[in-house]
Design an enzyme around this catalytic site. Structure first.
Site, PDB file in Angstrom:
ATOM      1  N   HIS A 104       0.805  -1.237   0.000  1.00  0.00           N
ATOM      2  CA  HIS A 104       0.000   0.000   0.000  1.00  0.00           C
ATOM      3  C   HIS A 104       0.834   1.282   0.000  1.00  0.00           C
ATOM      4  O   HIS A 104       0.549   2.233   0.747  1.00  0.00           O
ATOM      5  CB  HIS A 104      -0.963   0.000   1.194  1.00  0.00           C
ATOM      6  CG  HIS A 104      -2.097  -0.979   1.071  1.00  0.00           C
ATOM      7  ND1 HIS A 104      -2.538  -1.481  -0.134  1.00  0.00           N
ATOM      8  CD2 HIS A 104      -2.895  -1.553   2.022  1.00  0.00           C
ATOM      9  CE1 HIS A 104      -3.555  -2.316   0.069  1.00  0.00           C
ATOM     10  NE2 HIS A 104      -3.785  -2.389   1.371  1.00  0.00           N
ATOM     11  N   HIS A 175     -10.032   2.299   0.051  1.00  0.00           N
ATOM     12  CA  HIS A 175     -10.078   1.124   0.929  1.00  0.00           C
ATOM     13  C   HIS A 175     -11.304   1.166   1.844  1.00  0.00           C
ATOM     14  O   HIS A 175     -11.216   0.772   3.008  1.00  0.00           O
ATOM     15  CB  HIS A 175      -8.783   1.093   1.744  1.00  0.00           C
ATOM     16  CG  HIS A 175      -8.270  -0.271   2.068  1.00  0.00           C
ATOM     17  ND1 HIS A 175      -8.823  -1.062   3.041  1.00  0.00           N
ATOM     18  CD2 HIS A 175      -7.251  -0.987   1.554  1.00  0.00           C
ATOM     19  CE1 HIS A 175      -8.144  -2.191   3.130  1.00  0.00           C
ATOM     20  NE2 HIS A 175      -7.187  -2.177   2.228  1.00  0.00           N
ATOM     21  N   TYR A 177     -14.394  -0.070   3.719  1.00  0.00           N
ATOM     22  CA  TYR A 177     -14.926  -1.370   4.129  1.00  0.00           C
ATOM     23  C   TYR A 177     -16.431  -1.199   4.300  1.00  0.00           C
ATOM     24  O   TYR A 177     -16.865  -0.431   5.161  1.00  0.00           O
ATOM     25  CB  TYR A 177     -14.383  -1.786   5.492  1.00  0.00           C
ATOM     26  CG  TYR A 177     -12.933  -2.156   5.578  1.00  0.00           C
ATOM     27  CD1 TYR A 177     -12.516  -3.482   5.481  1.00  0.00           C
ATOM     28  CD2 TYR A 177     -11.970  -1.193   5.835  1.00  0.00           C
ATOM     29  CE1 TYR A 177     -11.178  -3.831   5.620  1.00  0.00           C
ATOM     30  CE2 TYR A 177     -10.629  -1.534   5.977  1.00  0.00           C
ATOM     31  CZ  TYR A 177     -10.245  -2.855   5.871  1.00  0.00           C
ATOM     32  OH  TYR A 177      -8.924  -3.203   6.025  1.00  0.00           O
ATOM     33  N   GLU A 305     -11.750  -3.142  -3.544  1.00  0.00           N
ATOM     34  CA  GLU A 305     -10.679  -2.212  -3.914  1.00  0.00           C
ATOM     35  C   GLU A 305     -10.422  -2.275  -5.414  1.00  0.00           C
ATOM     36  O   GLU A 305      -9.742  -3.181  -5.890  1.00  0.00           O
ATOM     37  CB  GLU A 305      -9.389  -2.572  -3.178  1.00  0.00           C
ATOM     38  CG  GLU A 305      -9.496  -2.567  -1.675  1.00  0.00           C
ATOM     39  CD  GLU A 305      -8.323  -3.318  -1.041  1.00  0.00           C
ATOM     40  OE1 GLU A 305      -7.163  -3.061  -1.394  1.00  0.00           O
ATOM     41  OE2 GLU A 305      -8.578  -4.183  -0.194  1.00  0.00           O
TER      42      GLU A 305
HETATM   43  C1  BGC Z   1      -4.613  -6.135   1.602  1.00  0.00           C
HETATM   44  C2  BGC Z   1      -4.402  -6.998   2.797  1.00  0.00           C
HETATM   45  C3  BGC Z   1      -3.937  -6.145   3.952  1.00  0.00           C
HETATM   46  C4  BGC Z   1      -4.991  -5.092   4.207  1.00  0.00           C
HETATM   47  C5  BGC Z   1      -4.565  -4.133   5.285  1.00  0.00           C
HETATM   48  C6  BGC Z   1      -5.691  -5.162   1.961  1.00  0.00           C
HETATM   49  O1  BGC Z   1      -5.951  -4.320   0.867  1.00  0.00           O
HETATM   50  O2  BGC Z   1      -4.986  -6.880   0.455  1.00  0.00           O
HETATM   51  O3  BGC Z   1      -3.478  -8.016   2.521  1.00  0.00           O
HETATM   52  O4  BGC Z   1      -3.706  -6.905   5.100  1.00  0.00           O
HETATM   53  O5  BGC Z   1      -5.258  -4.371   3.036  1.00  0.00           O
HETATM   54  O6  BGC Z   1      -5.628  -3.490   5.827  1.00  0.00           O
END
Ligand code: BGC
Length: 340
Positions: A104, A175, A177, A305
């Site tokens: 990331h 990201h 959720y 994502e």
């Molecule tokens: C990743 C995961 C990671 C998470 C962290 C996701 O986008 O694919 O592997 O642990 O983000 O929050």
């Protein structure tokens, strides 16, 4: 309608909360800390409005416990295997932050930056961040813009634009959720996930794509007709996944879409993207974290994502994520809310 307020933080300033509300009273709460979504408030089929985006009450909690909740991720979403790559024969070594790999955009990434912002219209905000040459090891001064638009048809559009003064990598995502019940203490395994994808990119034990595409046919990854997550979990035998986890890149078919539906509340999110893939991640690591006054349940939220495939720089047939000065970056992902 748009409303901007300064919010307090023990460690950062100036932090703002920007709230956009459409004519149906759907609201999205944003902050310049990470150019992130902090709440997405929508009704259920009885008309009860609740936040469906995993988030915290305070900015300081995002700093302390963040799992990238609602944030813009960059410069490169997902993992870069062995934390190195080359562009035009120039070797770049990055600082690993996930075992020997680079996740990331490195630490701290876009999620921890204070972005500038501008309210363009009543329903539109643009966040801007100049990521300097060499930041987290990446070459080039990268000017990143993320625009959020909430329209009156209940769609939240996220538009990414970027330019660079040297060849570099760029593959941003958001990201968020989703927890469509509005209750983070519940598991999202009662959500129905649909993904228009015939193939998933196989990942190894460190979550690095092997380069192979596997057909979803007759696997727990076949979400083409919609699948209850609890059913998918009970069958999940995927290498590298803990029993109740998805953390996998799906190669999208031509509709470039996915949906998440929660039958009990009637809430549905339909995602459309210009990107070629979607990484689905169930918030396994959020379990036990306290968010908005409640402990998060097992699988408290699900991310969709949208991005180019992770580790694309190491796989020629994943598509290029190299950004060059002569061609600005542009991508759009939309999340449409509806009731069923
Ligand atoms: C990743 C995961 C990671 C998470 C962290 C996701 O986008 O694919 O592997 O642990 O983000 O929050």
């Amino acid at each position: 309608m748009v409303k901007v307020d300064a919010v307090s933080s023990a460690n950062l300033s100036p932090v703002y909360q920007i709230v956009i509300e459409n004519k149906n009273h759907i609201q999205v709460f944003l902050t310049n800390f990470g150019a992130r979504i902090i709440q997405f408030i929508v009704p259920d089929k009885e008309g009860a409005f609740e936040n469906i985006s995993l988030g915290f009450d305070t900015i300081d909690e995002y700093m302390e416990k963040d799992l990238y909740f609602g944030t813009t991720v960059g410069r490169v979403a997902g993992r870069i295997g062995r934390s190195r790559f080359s562009i035009d024969d120039k070797e770049v070594q990055l600082m690993p932050n996930a075992g020997e790999n680079f996740l990331h955009g490195g630490t701290p990434g876009f999620e921890s930056r204070l972005w500038d912002f501008q309210v363009n219209k009543e329903n539109e905000v643009t966040f801007t961040y100049l990521s300097p040459d060499g930041e987290n090891g990446f070459p080039g001064n990268l000017l990143a813009k993320v625009m959020y638009v909430l329209d009156d048809k209940d769609t939240l559009h996220i538009k990414y634009i970027a330019t660079t003064d040297q060849p570099t990598l760029y593959n941003p995502t958001n990201h968020i959720y989703f927890a469509l019940s509005g209750d983070f203490s519940q598991s999202t395994d009662d959500h129905v996930l649909t993904i228009d994808a015939d193939f998933v990119a196989e990942v190894d034990d460190e979550k690095i794509p092997t380069g192979r595409f596997l057909s979803v046919e007759k696997t727990p990854f076949d979400f083409r007709k919609g699948q209850l997550l609890s059913d998918a979990f009970s069958e999940s035998i995927w290498k590298g996944n803990t029993p109740k986890e998805f953390d996998d890149p799906f190669l999208l078919n031509s509709s470039h879409s996915a949906q998440l539906f929660h039958p009990q509340s009637g809430r549905k999110i339909s995602m459309y993207t210009t990107s070629s893939s979607v990484v689905v991640y169930t918030a396994t690591h959020a379990e036990g974290l306290s968010a908005q006054g409640k402990p998060c349940g097992e699988c408290a939220g699900i991310t969709l994502e949208a991005q180019e495939l992770p580790d694309a720089i190491h796989h020629d047939d994943f598509g290029s994520i190299i950004l060059r000065p002569e061609k600005p970056f542009s991508a759009t992902t939309s999340y449409h809310f509806s009731l069923e």
